[in-house]
Design a protein around this motif. Structure first.
Motif, PDB file in Angstrom:
ATOM      1  N   PRO A 108       4.956  47.103  14.718  1.00 20.73           N
ATOM      2  CA  PRO A 108       6.299  46.875  15.234  1.00 20.73           C
ATOM      3  C   PRO A 108       7.076  47.665  16.455  1.00 20.73           C
ATOM      4  CG  PRO A 108       5.975  48.309  13.130  1.00 20.73           C
ATOM      5  CD  PRO A 108       4.726  47.507  13.388  1.00 20.73           C
ATOM      6  N   PHE A 109       6.160  48.818  16.835  1.00 25.01           N
ATOM      7  CA  PHE A 109       6.403  49.568  17.659  1.00 25.01           C
ATOM      8  C   PHE A 109       6.391  48.981  19.084  1.00 25.01           C
ATOM      9  CE2 PHE A 109       2.329  51.480  16.049  1.00 25.01           C
ATOM     10  CZ  PHE A 109       1.576  51.285  17.241  1.00 25.01           C
ATOM     11  N   LEU A 110       5.535  48.036  19.117  1.00 23.21           N
ATOM     12  CA  LEU A 110       4.960  47.232  20.444  1.00 23.21           C
ATOM     13  C   LEU A 110       6.195  46.404  20.947  1.00 23.21           C
ATOM     14  CD1 LEU A 110       1.317  46.520  20.229  1.00 23.21           C
ATOM     15  CD2 LEU A 110       2.389  48.142  21.300  1.00 23.21           C
ATOM     16  N   SER A 111       6.536  46.234  22.360  1.00 22.01           N
ATOM     17  CA  SER A 111       7.754  45.296  22.522  1.00 22.01           C
ATOM     18  C   SER A 111       7.333  44.177  22.469  1.00 22.01           C
ATOM     19  CB  SER A 111       7.815  45.758  24.046  1.00 22.01           C
ATOM     20  OG  SER A 111       6.632  45.612  24.910  1.00 22.01           O
ATOM     21  N   HIS A 112       8.097  43.177  22.865  1.00 18.08           N
ATOM     22  CA  HIS A 112       7.894  41.706  22.760  1.00 18.08           C
ATOM     23  C   HIS A 112       7.128  41.184  23.800  1.00 18.08           C
ATOM     24  CE1 HIS A 112      10.684  40.873  19.465  1.00 18.08           C
ATOM     25  NE2 HIS A 112      11.629  41.746  20.208  1.00 18.08           N
ATOM     26  N   ALA A 113       5.837  40.867  23.408  1.00 18.22           N
ATOM     27  CA  ALA A 113       4.943  40.458  24.590  1.00 18.22           C
ATOM     28  C   ALA A 113       3.620  39.730  23.584  1.00 18.22           C
ATOM     29  CB  ALA A 113       4.336  41.541  25.377  1.00 18.22           C
ATOM     30  N   LYS A 114       2.597  39.388  24.350  1.00 19.72           N
ATOM     31  CA  LYS A 114       1.433  39.052  23.496  1.00 19.72           C
ATOM     32  C   LYS A 114       0.568  39.858  23.664  1.00 19.72           C
ATOM     33  CE  LYS A 114      -0.990  36.850  21.143  1.00 19.72           C
ATOM     34  NZ  LYS A 114      -0.833  36.599  19.735  1.00 19.72           N
TER      35      LYS A 114
END
Length: 252
Positions: free
Chosen positions: A127-133
């Motif tokens: 959950p701590f990663l930003s919106h991306a692939k």
């Protein structure tokens, strides 16, 4: 039926064209075009190139992937549209991170462009990663300390070479090397110079034509506890240099 025939039929229907209209654009008869859509014959390479240009879809996609399973509108906006091929978007908006297993890392080289293969991989969510692939790749060897054998590098998908930055680390997928986690040392006209953080390994150059995917380092996952006796190669080298200087001082 072949993937090529299925894809040609899908693309033509998507554009709302008749077989005769497409045949006219390709300067062939409708009967000949119909045979390609029915899978009764395959077009020669020069005609396949014309079909690829007409539908604005690379030959890689036309002959090897079910195009109905990929985001075609986004894909056609890229200069080399096959680069978007392995990206599977979670329709529920969850941060899905596929995991490439250590034992099957070489299989990724042949399966990276297959949506069914990507969908079959286990996945996690951070959950701590930003919106991306993102995707998780196995770390191997000792060329990039402190990432040891068994660790995983979480990479953020890079869709354009313009986003690359010298000094940052990336996971590169190449035809020759497979999966490589390296630091970008230099951007040249025809390729990239990649460095290992372990100075025992020499830099090497990868041509753009050999590059299949690039993933920027986002974070890493260690799967085993660090061992204080497990010294990195650079530390051992520095200890040997210091020991040699001490011996030389004693000999004077």
């Amino acid at each position: 039926m072949s993937l090529l025939s299925d894809n040609m039929r899908f693309l033509r229907a998507r554009m709302g064209l008749s077989q005769q209209a497409v045949a006219d654009e390709l300067i062939i008869t409708r009967g000949r075009y119909a045979k390609y859509e029915d899978g009764m014959s395959e077009p020669p390479i020069e005609l396949l190139l014309k079909i690829s240009r007409f539908y604005k879809v690379s030959i890689d996609l036309l002959v090897s992937v079910d195009i109905r399973r990929v985001p075609l509108d986004e894909l056609q906006q890229l200069p080399d549209n096959r680069i978007l091929l392995p990206i599977v978007v979670d329709t529920e908006g969850r941060n899905r991170i596929e995991i490439i297993p250590h034992k099957a890392r070489m299989g990724y080289l042949s399966g990276y462009s297959d949506p069914e293969y990507i969908e079959s991989l286990q996945h996690i969510s951070l959950p701590f990663l930003s919106h991306a692939k993102y995707r998780a790749f196995p770390a191997t060897g000792d060329s990039m300390p402190p990432h040891t054998e068994g660790s995983f590098i979480i990479g953020k998908y890079v869709s354009s070479r313009a986003d690359l930055r010298v000094g940052k680390t990336y996971v590169f997928l190449t035809r020759q090397e497979g999966i490589s986690y390296k630091r970008l040392g230099e951007i040249k006209a025809h390729g990239l110079v990649l460095h290992s953080d372990n100075p025992f390994y020499k830099p090497f150059e990868v041509e753009y034509a050999d590059l299949l995917e690039i993933w920027e380092f986002a974070c890493s996952i260690a799967t085993r506890e660090s061992d204080p006796d497990d010294l990195p190669a650079q530390t051992i080298k520095e200890m040997l240099v210091a020991l040699r200087k001490d011996i030389q001082a004693l000999q004077k």
